[in-house]
Design a protein around this motif. Structure first.
Motif, PDB file in Angstrom:
ATOM      1  N   SER A  41       1.012  -1.552   0.259  1.00  0.00           N
ATOM      2  CA  SER A  41      -0.048   0.127   0.238  1.00  0.00           C
ATOM      3  C   SER A  41       1.123   1.319  -0.080  1.00  0.00           C
ATOM      4  N   ILE A  42       1.825   1.013   0.947  1.00  0.00           N
ATOM      5  CA  ILE A  42       2.868   2.277   0.824  1.00  0.00           C
ATOM      6  C   ILE A  42       3.814   2.471  -0.531  1.00  0.00           C
ATOM      7  N   LYS A  43       4.060   1.108  -0.777  1.00  0.00           N
ATOM      8  CA  LYS A  43       4.966   1.411  -1.718  1.00  0.00           C
ATOM      9  C   LYS A  43       4.021   1.794  -3.280  1.00  0.00           C
ATOM     10  N   ASN A  44       2.491   1.461  -3.425  1.00  0.00           N
ATOM     11  CA  ASN A  44       1.930   1.300  -4.307  1.00  0.00           C
ATOM     12  C   ASN A  44       1.112   3.782  -4.456  1.00  0.00           C
ATOM     13  N   CYS A  45       1.467   3.607  -3.165  1.00  0.00           N
ATOM     14  CA  CYS A  45       1.453   5.598  -3.193  1.00  0.00           C
ATOM     15  C   CYS A  45       2.524   6.209  -4.064  1.00  0.00           C
ATOM     16  N   TYR A  46       3.505   5.574  -3.793  1.00  0.00           N
ATOM     17  CA  TYR A  46       4.250   6.011  -4.711  1.00  0.00           C
ATOM     18  C   TYR A  46       4.770   6.056  -5.512  1.00  0.00           C
ATOM     19  N   LEU A  47       4.628   5.028  -6.308  1.00  0.00           N
ATOM     20  CA  LEU A  47       5.445   3.809  -7.443  1.00  0.00           C
ATOM     21  C   LEU A  47       4.080   3.576  -8.444  1.00  0.00           C
ATOM     22  N   LEU A  48       2.391   3.668  -7.552  1.00  0.00           N
ATOM     23  CA  LEU A  48       1.673   2.494  -8.746  1.00  0.00           C
ATOM     24  C   LEU A  48       1.411   4.111 -10.075  1.00  0.00           C
ATOM     25  N   ASN A  49       1.338   3.686 -11.339  1.00  0.00           N
ATOM     26  CA  ASN A  49       1.130   4.623 -12.742  1.00  0.00           C
ATOM     27  C   ASN A  49       2.321   5.004 -12.108  1.00  0.00           C
ATOM     28  N   VAL A  50       3.536   5.459 -12.173  1.00  0.00           N
ATOM     29  CA  VAL A  50       4.629   6.338 -12.158  1.00  0.00           C
ATOM     30  C   VAL A  50       5.110   5.749 -13.427  1.00  0.00           C
ATOM     31  N   ALA A  51       5.503   6.901 -14.099  1.00  0.00           N
ATOM     32  CA  ALA A  51       5.688   7.024 -15.447  1.00  0.00           C
ATOM     33  C   ALA A  51       7.360   6.197 -14.859  1.00  0.00           C
ATOM     34  N   ASP A  52       8.277   5.327 -15.980  1.00  0.00           N
ATOM     35  CA  ASP A  52       9.588   4.360 -14.866  1.00  0.00           C
ATOM     36  C   ASP A  52      10.906   6.468 -15.538  1.00  0.00           C
ATOM     37  N   ASP A  53      10.478   6.780 -15.947  1.00  0.00           N
ATOM     38  CA  ASP A  53      11.861   8.242 -15.364  1.00  0.00           C
ATOM     39  C   ASP A  53      10.992   9.359 -15.045  1.00  0.00           C
ATOM     40  N   GLU A  54      10.266   8.581 -14.050  1.00  0.00           N
ATOM     41  CA  GLU A  54       9.853   9.545 -12.828  1.00  0.00           C
ATOM     42  C   GLU A  54      10.396   9.021 -11.387  1.00  0.00           C
ATOM     43  N   LYS A  55      10.381   7.637 -11.895  1.00  0.00           N
ATOM     44  CA  LYS A  55      10.413   6.699 -10.334  1.00  0.00           C
ATOM     45  C   LYS A  55      11.313   6.494  -9.412  1.00  0.00           C
ATOM     46  N   MET A  56      12.809   7.841  -9.483  1.00  0.00           N
ATOM     47  CA  MET A  56      13.480   8.081  -9.042  1.00  0.00           C
ATOM     48  C   MET A  56      12.900   9.134  -8.383  1.00  0.00           C
ATOM     49  N   GLY A  57      12.682  10.019  -8.808  1.00  0.00           N
ATOM     50  CA  GLY A  57      12.177  11.415  -8.111  1.00  0.00           C
ATOM     51  C   GLY A  57      10.714  10.699  -7.334  1.00  0.00           C
ATOM     52  N   HIS A  58      10.038  10.124  -7.735  1.00  0.00           N
ATOM     53  CA  HIS A  58       9.164  10.082  -6.679  1.00  0.00           C
ATOM     54  C   HIS A  58       9.825   8.707  -4.991  1.00  0.00           C
ATOM     55  N   ILE A  59      11.027   8.083  -5.086  1.00  0.00           N
ATOM     56  CA  ILE A  59      11.158   7.617  -4.121  1.00  0.00           C
ATOM     57  C   ILE A  59      12.517   8.700  -2.856  1.00  0.00           C
ATOM     58  N   VAL A  60      12.514   9.642  -3.983  1.00  0.00           N
ATOM     59  CA  VAL A  60      12.751  10.700  -2.840  1.00  0.00           C
ATOM     60  C   VAL A  60      11.921  11.225  -2.342  1.00  0.00           C
ATOM     61  N   LYS A  61      10.858  11.419  -2.725  1.00  0.00           N
ATOM     62  CA  LYS A  61       9.607  12.394  -2.382  1.00  0.00           C
ATOM     63  C   LYS A  61       8.969  11.120  -1.267  1.00  0.00           C
ATOM     64  N   PHE A  62       9.036   9.468  -1.405  1.00  0.00           N
ATOM     65  CA  PHE A  62       9.394   8.965  -0.192  1.00  0.00           C
ATOM     66  C   PHE A  62      10.078   9.223   0.940  1.00  0.00           C
ATOM     67  N   LEU A  63      10.823   9.684   0.538  1.00  0.00           N
ATOM     68  CA  LEU A  63      12.149   9.858   1.480  1.00  0.00           C
ATOM     69  C   LEU A  63      12.141  10.474   2.302  1.00  0.00           C
ATOM     70  N   SER A  64      11.295  11.755   1.893  1.00  0.00           N
ATOM     71  CA  SER A  64      11.573  12.749   2.311  1.00  0.00           C
ATOM     72  C   SER A  64      10.524  13.380   3.550  1.00  0.00           C
ATOM     73  N   HIS A  65       9.284  12.661   2.643  1.00  0.00           N
ATOM     74  CA  HIS A  65       7.821  12.447   3.757  1.00  0.00           C
ATOM     75  C   HIS A  65       8.062  11.587   4.081  1.00  0.00           C
ATOM     76  N   SER A  66       9.042  10.573   4.072  1.00  0.00           N
ATOM     77  CA  SER A  66       8.946   9.526   6.306  1.00  0.00           C
ATOM     78  C   SER A  66       9.652   9.915   6.763  1.00  0.00           C
TER      79      SER A  66
END
Length: 555
Positions: free
Chosen positions: A379-404
């Protein structure tokens, strides 16, 4: 009265009458007389600097790891004209490191029309993860802020094992560093009037671990009446990195001793451990701390006289059991954007998280026994990576790290606190050169952790300087002036926008409430928005509500 005392009295009398009172470089405090110096800013405004005033006795020998005690009086005039020692910091090699470090600096404006009016005070607590940091003038020069005619106080406090070692009992109860801060706040309240400051108008402020420290001081009822407002930048006692479980803290204490002498058997006895560690050279303890992965942090203390935290910080905030004062609190737009400075490492991080979704569950998120851990992780993974384009996934991991790591806890702190106090929430989104972080990645926002203080304080060390504003773009300088205006308005009036002004685009910054979660987005333009970091924050609230074991300590 001896001859020396007569000379001192004459010198003070002479200066008091020769200069306007604001120009006095000699000040009388409870312990004796302090001599400061004059500093001139880059805009030719002169202010007084008193650097290295002791607010507690040096914590040496039997005082090591213990709560601070008030400073002794002195006979000769105290020369407070240069930076004092800094406290031992983990992984630091500063030649100024010393256990004798419990000093504060006071910077006072010289008013154009000085009629004896006392001015508001900003007391700054530095960050650094509770393991490093200093109040050196080169790091936190008051030059910009003092032009708004407020007094600035910057303080040292013990760090690493010297400030946060705990055996989870009354032998080494812990939180010595937080108790240092409280002693510095009390000292400021008791003496600031002598420096032209108004003791009834003190605002305590800090960034990162300094902000978490401000949060802890709000939870410390012994501070009641010592300050009237608070500013928390990118930190809260609810952050995962601002707290250590008592069992871990006790293990750390014995592990530290073992790193110094592995053959010594302390029989799990706190008295023996304390007796041993208080006799070891400070440099040896400091070096041993670099060889332990865990860092000592604030803890919940056992009940005893002098304890400042004996209940879970989440519970205290939820129940309104804190010092209720007007507060500014907020975060930068992407606190972990620096992770994108090394794309190879970030790519590896993304792959690890995708391969092992349980990594998405923060270590302080204790999953209920009846909950499905895989469901929580996915559920947490999908919150940040579900349906996210491949070229934005690293940015979304940064976003997850910032938030958590930062943002979610700060926002939760705001929701809890605003039920009882006036709270102004902000998001610092302006990504300028002055912030000194030039990292971007698709899918993430742009402003890193610790960029904001560079817009507030003059920094002039060997690695970075913002002393000359002319070398920065006009929008950086505008943001610099806006942030200073907002913060000093709050220090003066308990309202960051007491009246419409062109500099602030005539905005009125509304207070935050759970029903109306308004906040100020500080970007190229100042914009009032609602629901910071939505929908991610709301998702985290749902995750904790459904699957986290209660009671919570952090968030």
């Amino acid at each position: 009265m001896n001859l020396y005392s007569l000379l001192v009295v004459f010198e003070i009398f002479f200066l008091n009458n020769f200069f306007a009172s604001g120009y006095n470089e000699l000040v009388s405090v409870q312990q004796g007389i302090v001599r400061g110096r004059l500093i001139t800013t880059s805009t030719n405004k002169t202010f007084r600097a008193f650097q290295g005033i002791p607010y507690a006795e040096p914590p040496l020998g039997s005082l090591r790891f213990q709560a601070p005690i008030p400073p002794k009086s002195w006979e000769n005039t105290l020369n407070a004209t240069e930076d004092p020692n800094v406290c031992y910091a983990i992984d630091s090699d500063s030649p100024k490191e010393s256990e004798d470090c419990l000093y504060l600096n006071i910077y006072t404006p010289i008013l154009d029309n000085d009629n004896g009016t006392k001015v508001p005070v900003l007391l700054w607590i530095y960050g650094g993860g509770f393991s490093h940091g200093t109040s050196l003038y080169s790091n936190f020069g008051p030059d910009f802020l003092i032009e708004k005619d407020i007094v600035i106080v910057t303080i040292n406090y013990r760090l690493g094992p010297f400030g946060f070692l705990s055996t989870a009992d009354t032998i080494i109860p812990g939180n010595a560093g937080l108790k240092d801060q409280a002693a510095a706040i009390k000292y400021t309240f008791d003496n600031i009037e002598s420096f032209g400051g108004d003791p009834t108008k003190i605002t305590i402020a800090g960034q990162s671990a300094g902000a978490a420290s401000v949060g802890y001081q709000l939870l410390n009822q012994q501070n009641q009446g010592l300050f009237r407002a608070a500013i928390l930048e990118s930190g809260s006692p609810l952050n995962i990195w601002s707290f250590l479980d008592s069992n871990l803290s006790r293990s750390y204490a014995f592990d530290l001793a073992a790193k110094i002498n592995g053959s010594q058997d302390f029989a799990n006895n706190s008295y023996q451990l304390l007796n041993y560690l208080q006799k070891i050279d400070a440099k040896i303890i400091d070096e041993a701390a670099t060889r332990i992965i865990i860092r000592p942090l604030p803890v919940i203390e056992v009940e005893h006289e002098g304890a400042i935290l004996t209940n879970r910080q989440y519970t205290l905030l939820k129940d309104g059991d804190f010092i209720r004062v007007p507060t500014i609190i907020g975060t930068n737009s992407e606190e972990e954007i620096h992770q994108a400075a090394n794309l190879t490492n970030l790519k590896n991080t993304l792959e690890k998280y995708e391969k092992t979704p349980e990594k998405f569950i923060p270590s302080d998120f204790i999953v209920k026994q009846e909950a499905n851990i895989s469901l929580v992780a996915d559920s947490i993974k999908n919150c940040y990576l579900l349906n996210v384009a491949d070229d934005e996934k690293m940015g979304h991991i940064v976003k997850f790290l910032s938030h958590s790591t930062f943002t979610t806890a700060v926002i939760k702190h705001t929701y809890l606190m605003s039920q009882y106090s006036d709270v102004y929430f902000y998001m610092f989104s302006y990504d300028g050169i002055m912030g000194n972080v030039n990292v971007t990645i698709k899918g993430a926002d742009g402003v890193d952790h610790a960029e904001d203080p560079k817009y507030l304080f003059m920094k002039s060390d060997s690695s970075y300087s913002n002393e000359d504003l002319s070398k920065f773009p006009a929008e950086d300088v505008l943001t610099h002036y806006r942030l200073i205006e907002l913060w000093t308005n709050f220090v003066k009036y308990l309202n960051p926008t007491p009246e419409p002004v062109d500099l602030l685009q005539n905005i009125t910054w509304p207070m935050f409430s759970p029903n109306e979660p308004n906040y100020l987005d500080i970007d190229k333009n100042l914009i009032i928005r609602q629901k910071p970091k939505s929908p991610y924050y709301e998702s985290w609230v749902r995750f904790y509500d459904e699957w986290a074991e209660n009671p919570l300590t952090t968030f």
